[in-house]
Design an enzyme around this catalytic site. Sequence first.
Site, PDB file in Angstrom:
ATOM      1  N   LYS A 163       0.832  -1.216   0.000  1.00  0.00           N
ATOM      2  CA  LYS A 163       0.000   0.000   0.000  1.00  0.00           C
ATOM      3  C   LYS A 163       0.864   1.263   0.000  1.00  0.00           C
ATOM      4  CE  LYS A 163      -2.405  -1.004   3.739  1.00  0.00           C
ATOM      5  NZ  LYS A 163      -1.744  -2.291   4.088  1.00  0.00           N
ATOM      6  N   ARG A 192      10.724  -1.208  11.468  1.00  0.00           N
ATOM      7  CA  ARG A 192       9.566  -0.799  12.254  1.00  0.00           C
ATOM      8  C   ARG A 192       9.372  -1.762  13.411  1.00  0.00           C
ATOM      9  NH1 ARG A 192       4.570   0.358   8.152  1.00  0.00           N
ATOM     10  NH2 ARG A 192       3.506  -0.720   9.859  1.00  0.00           N
ATOM     11  N   ARG A 248      -9.736   1.157   8.090  1.00  0.00           N
ATOM     12  CA  ARG A 248      -9.280  -0.172   8.522  1.00  0.00           C
ATOM     13  C   ARG A 248     -10.437  -1.010   9.042  1.00  0.00           C
ATOM     14  NH1 ARG A 248      -3.609   0.589   8.276  1.00  0.00           N
ATOM     15  NH2 ARG A 248      -2.556  -0.925   9.554  1.00  0.00           N
ATOM     16  N   ARG A 266      -0.562  -8.909  13.238  1.00  0.00           N
ATOM     17  CA  ARG A 266      -1.128  -7.888  12.342  1.00  0.00           C
ATOM     18  C   ARG A 266      -1.934  -8.532  11.225  1.00  0.00           C
ATOM     19  NH1 ARG A 266       3.887  -5.097  10.495  1.00  0.00           N
ATOM     20  NH2 ARG A 266       2.575  -3.724   9.278  1.00  0.00           N
ATOM     21  N   ARG A 325      11.659  -5.456   5.387  1.00  0.00           N
ATOM     22  CA  ARG A 325      11.358  -4.037   5.147  1.00  0.00           C
ATOM     23  C   ARG A 325      12.128  -3.170   6.133  1.00  0.00           C
ATOM     24  NH1 ARG A 325       5.247  -1.921   5.054  1.00  0.00           N
ATOM     25  NH2 ARG A 325       5.166  -2.674   7.203  1.00  0.00           N
TER      26      ARG A 325
END
Length: 222
Positions: free
Chosen positions: A13, A160, A88, A171, A127
């Site tokens: 996203k 993160r 969300r 998540r 990431r």
Amino acid sequence: MYIVFLGPPGAGKGTYSNLTSKWLGIPVISTGDILRNAIENGTPLGKRVEIYVDSGELVPDEVIEKLVDETLDSEAANKGIIFDGFPRTVNQAEILHRLIENRGSKLDLVIELYADDEEIVQRLSSRRVCPECNAIYNLITGPPKNDSKCDICGTEIVQREDDKPETIQHRLNVYRKQTAPLLEFYHNKAGLKCIIVDTNGLPDVGRDALRKKLLENEVISE
Ligand code: AMP
């Protein structure tokens, strides 16, 4: 023009909303980036949301509503907004509908991204992000040019907190339970354009697939 990007964490996203922003000249609002920056800067908002964000839980809707409401009033939003990470929940989608309608407009497009779980877990684990300008890197498919420094602003890139292995699975569960019902909600909404893009594989493949669909749907032109 108002556009929503939907999809599980790690589907792309952030990457693809930023690309679409460049193609259309409309800014992106990433609620996740705003919350992480608030945490980083130790603001009252950051202190309130830290526990949710770091553990992969959703922040209460009223906090998000205030953020989005303020963003919609900003100068930068006068041509529209691309939403990354909002809504969300179905309740947030209803909030968005009301906020846009109050401004005499409507949601134009939903872009749904999907990728296989295995690929998502791999992407999220590799990431890295720039805590300063929010640029996104992947240590395997798109590392920074200069070791561990951001290509754009030179800041040390970081992992993160919620990309640590123990939080990734949580998540994904939160997504399935609270966000996935939004897909059906939007598909059933009369008159709303929904585009579905397979983002498995390297970023270039997803970029080309997204661009093709946006062209076919006359959202962008050559
Ligand atoms: P993201 O960067 O979109 O993956 O979001 C990171 C985290 O920020 C999420 O796991 C939530 O804790 C919080 N967050 C971001 N956007 C929202 C939202 N629209 N509603 C609730 N929590 C959010």
